[in-house]
Design a protein around this motif. Structure first.
Motif, mmCIF file in Angstrom:
data_model
loop_
_atom_site.group_PDB
_atom_site.id
_atom_site.type_symbol
_atom_site.label_atom_id
_atom_site.label_comp_id
_atom_site.label_asym_id
_atom_site.label_seq_id
_atom_site.Cartn_x
_atom_site.Cartn_y
_atom_site.Cartn_z
ATOM 1 N N VAL A 235 0.833 -1.196 0.000
ATOM 2 C CA VAL A 235 0.000 0.000 0.000
ATOM 3 C C VAL A 235 0.873 1.254 0.000
ATOM 4 N N ARG A 236 1.851 1.297 0.877
ATOM 5 C CA ARG A 236 2.730 2.466 0.932
ATOM 6 C C ARG A 236 3.537 2.606 -0.352
ATOM 7 N N LEU A 237 3.942 1.492 -0.905
ATOM 8 C CA LEU A 237 4.706 1.525 -2.153
ATOM 9 C C LEU A 237 3.872 2.139 -3.274
ATOM 10 N N VAL A 238 2.641 1.663 -3.430
ATOM 11 C CA VAL A 238 1.774 2.154 -4.504
ATOM 12 C C VAL A 238 1.395 3.615 -4.270
ATOM 13 N N GLU A 239 1.130 3.980 -3.026
ATOM 14 C CA GLU A 239 0.780 5.369 -2.725
ATOM 15 C C GLU A 239 1.907 6.317 -3.129
ATOM 16 N N THR A 240 3.128 5.961 -2.789
ATOM 17 C CA THR A 240 4.274 6.810 -3.144
ATOM 18 C C THR A 240 4.445 6.895 -4.658
ATOM 19 N N MET A 241 4.361 5.767 -5.348
ATOM 20 C CA MET A 241 4.550 5.787 -6.801
ATOM 21 C C MET A 241 3.423 6.550 -7.492
ATOM 22 N N ALA A 242 2.186 6.398 -7.013
ATOM 23 C CA ALA A 242 1.065 7.123 -7.613
ATOM 24 C C ALA A 242 1.240 8.627 -7.430
ATOM 25 N N THR A 243 1.671 9.043 -6.241
ATOM 26 C CA THR A 243 1.897 10.463 -5.981
ATOM 27 C C THR A 243 2.961 11.023 -6.911
ATOM 28 N N GLN A 244 4.068 10.289 -7.061
ATOM 29 C CA GLN A 244 5.147 10.748 -7.925
ATOM 30 C C GLN A 244 4.729 10.757 -9.394
ATOM 31 N N CYS A 245 3.966 9.745 -9.812
ATOM 32 C CA CYS A 245 3.481 9.714 -11.198
ATOM 33 C C CYS A 245 2.579 10.913 -11.475
ATOM 34 N N HIS A 246 1.751 11.285 -10.492
ATOM 35 C CA HIS A 246 0.879 12.448 -10.662
ATOM 36 C C HIS A 246 1.694 13.729 -10.753
ATOM 37 N N ARG A 247 2.753 13.841 -9.957
ATOM 38 C CA ARG A 247 3.610 15.027 -10.031
ATOM 39 C C ARG A 247 4.286 15.133 -11.389
ATOM 40 N N ILE A 248 4.739 14.003 -11.908
ATOM 41 C CA ILE A 248 5.355 14.002 -13.233
ATOM 42 C C ILE A 248 4.340 14.436 -14.283
ATOM 43 N N ARG A 249 3.118 13.932 -14.148
ATOM 44 C CA ARG A 249 2.046 14.278 -15.089
ATOM 45 C C ARG A 249 1.752 15.774 -15.059
ATOM 46 N N LEU A 250 1.683 16.356 -13.864
ATOM 47 C CA LEU A 250 1.418 17.789 -13.742
ATOM 48 C C LEU A 250 2.579 18.601 -14.310
ATOM 49 N N ARG A 251 3.803 18.159 -14.046
ATOM 50 C CA ARG A 251 4.967 18.883 -14.545
ATOM 51 C C ARG A 251 5.004 18.886 -16.072
ATOM 52 N N ARG A 252 4.676 17.747 -16.660
ATOM 53 C CA ARG A 252 4.664 17.679 -18.120
ATOM 54 C C ARG A 252 3.557 18.553 -18.694
ATOM 55 N N ALA A 253 2.399 18.578 -18.004
ATOM 56 C CA ALA A 253 1.302 19.411 -18.482
ATOM 57 C C ALA A 253 1.664 20.888 -18.430
ATOM 58 N N CYS A 254 2.360 21.280 -17.365
ATOM 59 C CA CYS A 254 2.764 22.687 -17.236
ATOM 60 C C CYS A 254 3.828 23.064 -18.264
ATOM 61 N N ALA A 255 4.589 22.075 -18.719
ATOM 62 C CA ALA A 255 5.654 22.346 -19.697
ATOM 63 C C ALA A 255 5.134 22.489 -21.104
ATOM 64 N N GLN A 256 3.860 22.087 -21.347
ATOM 65 C CA GLN A 256 3.301 22.189 -22.682
ATOM 66 C C GLN A 256 3.032 23.650 -23.022
ATOM 67 N N PRO A 257 3.295 24.063 -24.273
ATOM 68 C CA PRO A 257 3.022 25.446 -24.662
ATOM 69 C C PRO A 257 1.515 25.721 -24.646
ATOM 70 N N LEU A 258 1.162 26.930 -24.251
ATOM 71 C CA LEU A 258 -0.249 27.317 -24.216
ATOM 72 C C LEU A 258 -0.793 27.447 -25.626
ATOM 73 N N ALA A 259 -2.042 27.005 -25.793
ATOM 74 C CA ALA A 259 -2.698 27.098 -27.092
ATOM 75 C C ALA A 259 -3.657 28.287 -27.072
ATOM 76 N N PHE A 260 -3.501 29.194 -28.017
ATOM 77 C CA PHE A 260 -4.367 30.378 -28.096
ATOM 78 C C PHE A 260 -5.258 30.248 -29.329
ATOM 79 N N SER A 261 -6.521 30.563 -29.136
ATOM 80 C CA SER A 261 -7.464 30.481 -30.247
ATOM 81 C C SER A 261 -7.502 31.805 -30.993
#
Length: 250
Positions: free
Chosen positions: A224-250
């Motif tokens: 449980v602790r192993l999965v919780e830590t990995m899920a948290t880190q995977c989410h942080r990586i996901r957020l970091r990658r999303a923030c690194a994407q260039p903004l799209a303007f219409s």
């Protein structure tokens, strides 16, 4: 009668040595074919995450819990093996992240591309590298329910599991020289190496994270602790990658 001279034995190639080590030294089941693959769901399952998330979770494992690093080697045209063991073919690895790897009990140390073989398997820890953690058999089946219970089930996390009926590319046995990777034929043997290798002569099961260890009962690591830590880190990586994407303007 004319005495016959036996033909010289063909020297063992990389696949032969790899298979013999797993089957004879560890008693693990391999899958027929080349490159060598390890059957999952019998003695262990496997959780796979980006290397950054895997390194963060090492503190929840015992000192003998096996952990492998799947290196992001360049894909070669004409390979007949499992291309997935090379990582993402579209990832050029041009931007090399700095990864922080827990080291001992007193802190951590920084791993950068080109670090020593004992730290990152003899090759740089490149962008796209992934960590494979062995867990108790049945852990792959329990993962979706566990993520739901931890309230991570609704998010797309880069956390995968391989269990019964599956297989993974066999990491190179400890001590195999680096040059053997290129001499091992066209398959991807050598794309994975052991960060914490299994110990010959020791049963692997007691060292594997399991759901029954929740709350600290017994000597096995807590899944449980192993999965919780990995899920948290995977989410942080996901957020970091999303923030690194260039903004799209219409």
């Amino acid at each position: 009668m004319v005495p016959t001279v036996p033909l010289p034995r063909r020297p063992l190639d990389l696949s032969d040595r790899t298979r013999q080590w797993y089957e004879n030294e560890l008693g693990w089941t391999t899958v027929p074919g080349s490159p060598v693959r390890l059957a999952t769901g019998m003695r262990f399952d496997v959780l796979e995450v980006p290397a950054e998330a895997g390194f963060a979770a090492l503190r929840h494992l015992g000192p003998t819990s096996p952990v492998a690093l799947r290196r992001n080697l360049p894909e070669r045209h004409g390979d007949s093996g499992d291309a997935g063991d090379f990582g993402d073919p579209g990832d050029s690895g041009a931007r090399e992240p700095v990864l922080r790897v827990p080291h001992g009990d007193s802190g951590d140390s920084t791993v950068r591309p080109g670090d020593a073989p004992s730290r990152c398997g003899g090759r740089p820890v490149r962008r796209g590298a992934r960590v494979r953690l062995l867990v108790a058999a049945g852990g792959a089946e329990e993962l979706p329910g566990l993520l739901d219970w931890l309230e991570w089930g609704t998010l797309a996390l880069d956390l995968t599991a391989v269990g019964a009926g599956g297989s993974i590319g066999a990491p190179l046995p400890p001590g195999v020289p680096e040059g053997a990777i290129s001499a091992g034929g066209s398959g991807p043997q050598g794309a994975a190496v052991w960060l914490r290798p299994p110990e010959p002569g020791c049963e692997v099961e007691p060292s594997l994270p399991t759901l029954s260890a929740m709350g600290g009962g017994g000597g096995a690591p807590d899944l449980v602790r192993l999965v919780e830590t990995m899920a948290t880190q995977c989410h942080r990586i996901r957020l970091r990658r999303a923030c690194a994407q260039p903004l799209a303007f219409s």
